[in-house]
Scaffold this active site. Structure first.
Site, PDB file in Angstrom:
ATOM      1  N   LYS A  51     132.715   9.896  73.061  1.00 21.13           N
ATOM      2  CA  LYS A  51     132.147  11.211  73.340  1.00 21.13           C
ATOM      3  C   LYS A  51     133.126  12.305  72.954  1.00 21.13           C
ATOM      4  O   LYS A  51     134.300  12.176  73.321  1.00 21.13           O
ATOM      5  CB  LYS A  51     131.851  11.268  74.841  1.00 21.13           C
ATOM      6  CG  LYS A  51     131.351  12.572  75.354  1.00 21.13           C
ATOM      7  CD  LYS A  51     131.169  12.463  76.839  1.00 21.13           C
ATOM      8  CE  LYS A  51     130.761  13.810  77.380  1.00 21.13           C
ATOM      9  NZ  LYS A  51     130.697  13.803  78.817  1.00 21.13           N
TER      10      LYS A  51
ATOM     11  N   LYS B 217     136.880   9.633  75.748  1.00 19.98           N
ATOM     12  CA  LYS B 217     136.261  10.927  76.015  1.00 19.98           C
ATOM     13  C   LYS B 217     137.286  12.014  75.732  1.00 19.98           C
ATOM     14  O   LYS B 217     138.355  12.050  76.359  1.00 19.98           O
ATOM     15  CB  LYS B 217     135.793  11.005  77.471  1.00 19.98           C
ATOM     16  CG  LYS B 217     135.219  12.366  77.818  1.00 19.98           C
ATOM     17  CD  LYS B 217     134.641  12.405  79.210  1.00 19.98           C
ATOM     18  CE  LYS B 217     134.101  13.784  79.524  1.00 19.98           C
ATOM     19  NZ  LYS B 217     133.543  13.865  80.877  1.00 19.98           N
TER      20      LYS B 217
HETATM   21  C1  PBG Z   1     131.996  15.543  83.101  1.00 15.62           C
HETATM   22  C2  PBG Z   1     131.050  15.518  81.978  1.00 15.62           C
HETATM   23  C3  PBG Z   1     130.973  16.449  80.949  1.00 15.62           C
HETATM   24  C4  PBG Z   1     129.948  16.052  80.098  1.00 15.62           C
HETATM   25  C5  PBG Z   1     129.415  14.894  80.637  1.00 15.62           C
HETATM   26  N1  PBG Z   1     130.124  14.568  81.791  1.00 15.62           N
HETATM   27  C6  PBG Z   1     131.685  17.696  80.735  1.00 15.62           C
HETATM   28  C7  PBG Z   1     133.112  17.793  80.847  1.00 15.62           C
HETATM   29  O1  PBG Z   1     133.859  16.824  80.743  1.00 15.62           O
HETATM   30  O2  PBG Z   1     133.529  18.936  81.033  1.00 15.62           O
HETATM   31  C8  PBG Z   1     129.544  16.773  78.866  1.00 15.62           C
HETATM   32  C9  PBG Z   1     128.237  16.414  78.305  1.00 15.62           C
HETATM   33  C10 PBG Z   1     127.704  17.396  77.329  1.00 15.62           C
HETATM   34  O3  PBG Z   1     128.400  18.339  76.917  1.00 15.62           O
HETATM   35  O4  PBG Z   1     126.544  17.216  76.946  1.00 15.62           O
HETATM   36  N2  PBG Z   1     131.814  14.578  84.031  1.00 15.62           N
END
Ligand code: PBG
Length: 323
Positions: free
Chosen positions: A247, A194
């Site tokens: 992601k 991520k």
């Molecule tokens: C945080 C989380 C995020 C997303 C999913 N889980 C945002 C972040 O890390 O700030 C982003 C998902 C998206 O942008 O569609 N737990």
């Protein structure tokens, strides 16, 4: 006769092209992310994500019942809590918003795949994914809270838990806690690679989890790093992850392809809020053909190696795939 090789021979008709198609999308592989908030009869729009809403539990159940019937069987739940505090209590409160939603959905849709996003950022008043020591997100103390949240999610009816916090060692901590509580059958779908991405912008409005100070670069991955993704992936597998997530998706297809080539577990890609918003905005301006580009984006993610795609377009795409 020159040329001997004529790739165009296999492109002559729609049926022939369909016959030799290498990547086939299916609604079975789509996961629909949803946002649940307190209250009743609420369907609050998210301005940077047209067509996506924060739902109260009652309305979410109605919405997902329709979406399920339309062919999407897997949902990823995010919660917007009633109260935020420094330790993200509602994440592991048995009556926290996601746990309440899980119980209702489990009852109304017994066969649905309910995936619980597992993170503290929506629940902390500072918006970071773990608890703080000064201005630093403390890794090990956060693990206990994530493990508690996983157990509450499983108890409330989650089919799968999906840790997205990026703390080191969390898969192992969550696995041990689930096993100890009698949930050894609940799989962990870990957000293994991520990245600290600007493409999460619209999600911050949707989930109300903008960090009050600083950013997430001290725990999410540097977008410049490719080899490090493999390190994260292999660690999560060693710790017991059953499935992995890469992601964001489209700007990280190289990562997805690397991961697919190296592991045998199912791999998901998360087409995040910014990827969604870009295409929606261009389509609204008449700059892109909406349906065509959405389907091309999903195809490219599947082609790069995703077995499953988490996408805000899941209901619509399922309709197109089946229609
Ligand atoms: C945080 C989380 C995020 C997303 C999913 N889980 C945002 C972040 O890390 O700030 C982003 C998902 C998206 O942008 O569609 N737990």
């Amino acid at each position: 006769m020159f040329p001997n090789e004529r790739p165009r021979r296999l492109r002559q008709s729609a049926n022939l092209r369909r016959l030799v198609q290498e990547t086939r999308l299916s609604a079975d592989a789509l996961i629909y992310p949803v946002f649940v908030r307190p209250g009743t009869n609420r369907q609050d729009p998210i301005h940077s994500m047209p067509g996506i809403y924060q739902w109260s539990v009652d309305r979410l159940v109605e919405h997902l019942t329709e979406v399920y019937q339309a062919g999407v069987r897997a949902f990823l739940l995010f919660g917007i809590p009633q109260h935020k505090d420094s330790v993200g209590s509602e994440a592991y409160d048995p009556n926290g918003i996601v746990q309440v939603a899980l119980r209702q959905l489990r009852e109304s849709l017994p066969d649905a795949i309910l995936i619980a996003d597992l993170c503290l950022c929506e629940y902390t008043d500072h918006g970071h994914c773990g608890i703080l020591e000064g201005e630093r997100v403390a890794n090990d103390p956060t693990l206990d809270l994530l493990a508690r949240a996983a157990v509450e999610q499983a108890r409330a009816g989650a089919t799968i838990v999906a840790p997205s916090d990026m703390m080191d060692g969390r898969v192992q901590a969550i696995r041990s806690a689930l096993d100890a509580a009698g949930y050894s059958e609940v799989p962990i779908m870990s957000y293994a690679a991520k990245y600290a991405s600007g493409f999460y912008g619209p999600f911050r409005e949707a989930a109300e989890n903008t960090p009050a100070f600083g950013d997430r670069r001290a725990y999410q991955m540097d977008p410049a790093n490719r080899r490090e993704a493999m390190r994260e992936v292999l660690l999560d597998l060693e710790e017991g992850a059953d499935m992995l997530i890469v992601k964001p998706a489209m700007p990280y297809l190289d990562i997805l392809s690397d991961v697919r080539g190296r592991v045998s577990v199912p791999v998901a890609a998360y087409q995040v809020s910014g990827e969604f918003a870009m295409i929606e905005a261009a389509a609204r301006n008449g700059w892109l053909e909406r349906e065509r580009v959405i389907m091309e984006s999903l195809t490219s993610i599947a082609r790069a190696g995703a077995d499953m795609i988490i996408t805000y377009w899941a209901p619509e795409a399922a309709g197109w795939l089946q229609g």
